[in-house]
Design a protein around this motif. Sequence first.
Motif, PDB file in Angstrom:
ATOM      1  N   GLY A 116       8.502  18.562   8.677  1.00 47.84           N
ATOM      2  CA  GLY A 116       7.479  17.555   8.908  1.00 47.84           C
ATOM      3  C   GLY A 116       7.942  16.195   8.419  1.00 47.84           C
ATOM      4  O   GLY A 116       8.987  16.061   7.772  1.00 47.84           O
ATOM      5  N   CYS A 117       7.159  15.194   8.747  1.00 50.10           N
ATOM      6  CA  CYS A 117       7.379  13.850   8.207  1.00 50.10           C
ATOM      7  C   CYS A 117       6.003  13.271   7.878  1.00 50.10           C
ATOM      8  O   CYS A 117       5.538  12.320   8.511  1.00 50.10           O
ATOM      9  N   HIS A 118       5.327  13.906   6.933  1.00 50.03           N
ATOM     10  CA  HIS A 118       3.965  13.525   6.574  1.00 50.03           C
ATOM     11  C   HIS A 118       3.933  12.061   6.145  1.00 50.03           C
ATOM     12  O   HIS A 118       4.772  11.609   5.368  1.00 50.03           O
ATOM     13  N   THR A 119       2.946  11.341   6.671  1.00 49.19           N
ATOM     14  CA  THR A 119       2.889   9.893   6.466  1.00 49.19           C
ATOM     15  C   THR A 119       1.596   9.512   5.761  1.00 49.19           C
ATOM     16  O   THR A 119       0.506   9.821   6.247  1.00 49.19           O
ATOM     17  N   HIS A 120       1.726   8.862   4.615  1.00 48.84           N
ATOM     18  CA  HIS A 120       0.568   8.418   3.838  1.00 48.84           C
ATOM     19  C   HIS A 120       0.253   6.974   4.211  1.00 48.84           C
ATOM     20  O   HIS A 120       1.154   6.137   4.328  1.00 48.84           O
ATOM     21  N   CYS A 121      -1.026   6.684   4.373  1.00 44.32           N
ATOM     22  CA  CYS A 121      -1.420   5.416   4.977  1.00 44.32           C
ATOM     23  C   CYS A 121      -2.602   4.782   4.245  1.00 44.32           C
ATOM     24  O   CYS A 121      -3.549   5.471   3.846  1.00 44.32           O
ATOM     25  N   SER A 122      -2.529   3.468   4.080  1.00 44.10           N
ATOM     26  CA  SER A 122      -3.664   2.689   3.581  1.00 44.10           C
ATOM     27  C   SER A 122      -3.587   1.304   4.224  1.00 44.10           C
ATOM     28  O   SER A 122      -2.527   0.864   4.653  1.00 44.10           O
ATOM     29  N   LEU A 123      -4.717   0.638   4.284  1.00 45.03           N
ATOM     30  CA  LEU A 123      -4.795  -0.694   4.898  1.00 45.03           C
ATOM     31  C   LEU A 123      -5.175  -1.701   3.821  1.00 45.03           C
ATOM     32  O   LEU A 123      -6.126  -1.464   3.057  1.00 45.03           O
ATOM     33  N   TRP A 124      -4.445  -2.810   3.755  1.00 49.06           N
ATOM     34  CA  TRP A 124      -4.654  -3.811   2.713  1.00 49.06           C
ATOM     35  C   TRP A 124      -4.987  -5.163   3.328  1.00 49.06           C
ATOM     36  O   TRP A 124      -4.697  -5.406   4.513  1.00 49.06           O
ATOM     37  N   ASP A 125      -5.567  -6.038   2.520  1.00 43.42           N
ATOM     38  CA  ASP A 125      -5.887  -7.380   3.015  1.00 43.42           C
ATOM     39  C   ASP A 125      -4.611  -8.215   3.106  1.00 43.42           C
ATOM     40  O   ASP A 125      -3.531  -7.776   2.731  1.00 43.42           O
ATOM     41  N   ALA A 126      -4.755  -9.426   3.641  1.00 40.37           N
ATOM     42  CA  ALA A 126      -3.592 -10.281   3.907  1.00 40.37           C
ATOM     43  C   ALA A 126      -2.822 -10.617   2.633  1.00 40.37           C
ATOM     44  O   ALA A 126      -1.608 -10.803   2.660  1.00 40.37           O
ATOM     45  N   SER A 127      -3.502 -10.670   1.498  1.00 45.85           N
ATOM     46  CA  SER A 127      -2.837 -11.001   0.238  1.00 45.85           C
ATOM     47  C   SER A 127      -2.037  -9.831  -0.317  1.00 45.85           C
ATOM     48  O   SER A 127      -1.180 -10.004  -1.186  1.00 45.85           O
ATOM     49  N   GLY A 128      -2.324  -8.622   0.175  1.00 40.10           N
ATOM     50  CA  GLY A 128      -1.666  -7.429  -0.323  1.00 40.10           C
ATOM     51  C   GLY A 128      -2.181  -6.976  -1.673  1.00 40.10           C
ATOM     52  O   GLY A 128      -1.594  -6.108  -2.320  1.00 40.10           O
ATOM     53  N   LYS A 129      -3.320  -7.527  -2.095  1.00 42.55           N
ATOM     54  CA  LYS A 129      -3.863  -7.197  -3.414  1.00 42.55           C
ATOM     55  C   LYS A 129      -5.070  -6.262  -3.359  1.00 42.55           C
ATOM     56  O   LYS A 129      -5.420  -5.641  -4.357  1.00 42.55           O
ATOM     57  N   LYS A 130      -5.712  -6.187  -2.192  1.00 41.56           N
ATOM     58  CA  LYS A 130      -6.924  -5.371  -2.085  1.00 41.56           C
ATOM     59  C   LYS A 130      -6.735  -4.250  -1.080  1.00 41.56           C
ATOM     60  O   LYS A 130      -6.412  -4.487   0.090  1.00 41.56           O
TER      61      LYS A 130
END
Length: 431
Positions: free
Chosen positions: A231-245
């Motif tokens: 497999g190639c399990h992929t962990h994902c999250s979405l951040w704001d433009a600043s990369g801080k939130k």
Amino acid sequence: MLTESIKKHKIEYLLVSFVDLFGVIRSKLIPASKAKVAETSGAGFAGFAAHLNLTPAHPDIFLIPDANTLTPMAWQSNVAWITGDLYMEGKLIEHAPRNVLKRVMADAAKKRVTMMTGVEAEFFLLAPDGSRISDERDLLGKPCYDQLALMRRFEFIKEVCDAMQDFGWEPYQNDHEDANGQYEMNWHYSNALQTADRHVFFRFMTKAVAEKHNLRVSFMPKPFSALTGNGCHTHCSLWDASGKKNLFLDSKNLHQLSEKAYQFIAGVMHHAPALSALTNPTVNSFKRLNAKTPDSGATWSPNGISYGGNNRTHMIRIPDAGRFELRLPDGAANPYLLQAGLLAAGMDGIENKMDPGLPRDENMYDIFTKLKVKKLPATLHDALIALDKNRVFREALGGEFIDSYLKLKRDDWSRYMSQVSDWERQSTLDC
């Protein structure tokens, strides 16, 4: 910047590389003294020589290196690997994989978001001829986390892990995986482009280092019918433009995921049939999905389109606050197209406020046939049909890319169908 890095690391040669639509790395070796020429004019290639849906009549394509990707090859320290963007006649090649990902990321940036991902790249360590696993003593029925088997491959693992530490990738764990002869090495997450660039280099590095140790690395999804696939399990999250939130984090919501995260998940689930054409891009890929139970007792791959909490029997798992894990991709996935497809699917879910429904807690391996859960494509052919019909992917990834990819992959399927296997002869010769 590139010239300074070359001097700093005492680089004598540049391995200037790109990835084609089939995920094959194509390269030229350039003296460091000519780096400035490559940086301004690009390294030239004949496009027809790669899987890019070009003909011998097309003009040369040129790779303009991205200095941020310069990576000294720890096992050959006077050489550095570098990738970048493909051009033809001064224009970006729209269907080149890295360009496709950058375009999808740019669309997301207009909405002031960036996707952060990490991948778990599973692989087999084989004998040099690829016919068997390399460790004859790796025989446990449930070999996952086998300490002795892991340490018998310490020198190989150490060399690769040390290199990743030197690169600043922050590797954090290495283990023997669920199949005999199978391993996994993990490094810290980053933005989708950097993760894809590093994923490409990781695949190259492990293969090169393995050869030094008289071993062979394979990311093939299902090389052995009785063993768990790669497999190639992929962990994902979405951040704001600043990369801080982290926009997926909501400590007060179910599984500490935000409404936006659930919309993203819903988009991935909705587009999963078409997405599988990118995340599971070979004939062999679909022998890992929906597979029979291997000797270890579990496939660890999804058998339907579902999601749950910290439950590895689902296509999407929520292991922790603020992120999810997509368990669909396999070792053959093109690193750039995996990321591009995931982001395009998730962003469509957000844009259309899709609802994934409530997460499931069941063991999908036990009761999948009793539940009304959508199935994944059974073959590459089925996945390509789903991709062809998907208007969202055509718009987000580009019609030129979709048409080129479908053409080449359908040719691949036709070549497969023209073969007659030993199994077919054994089972039907006396019909």
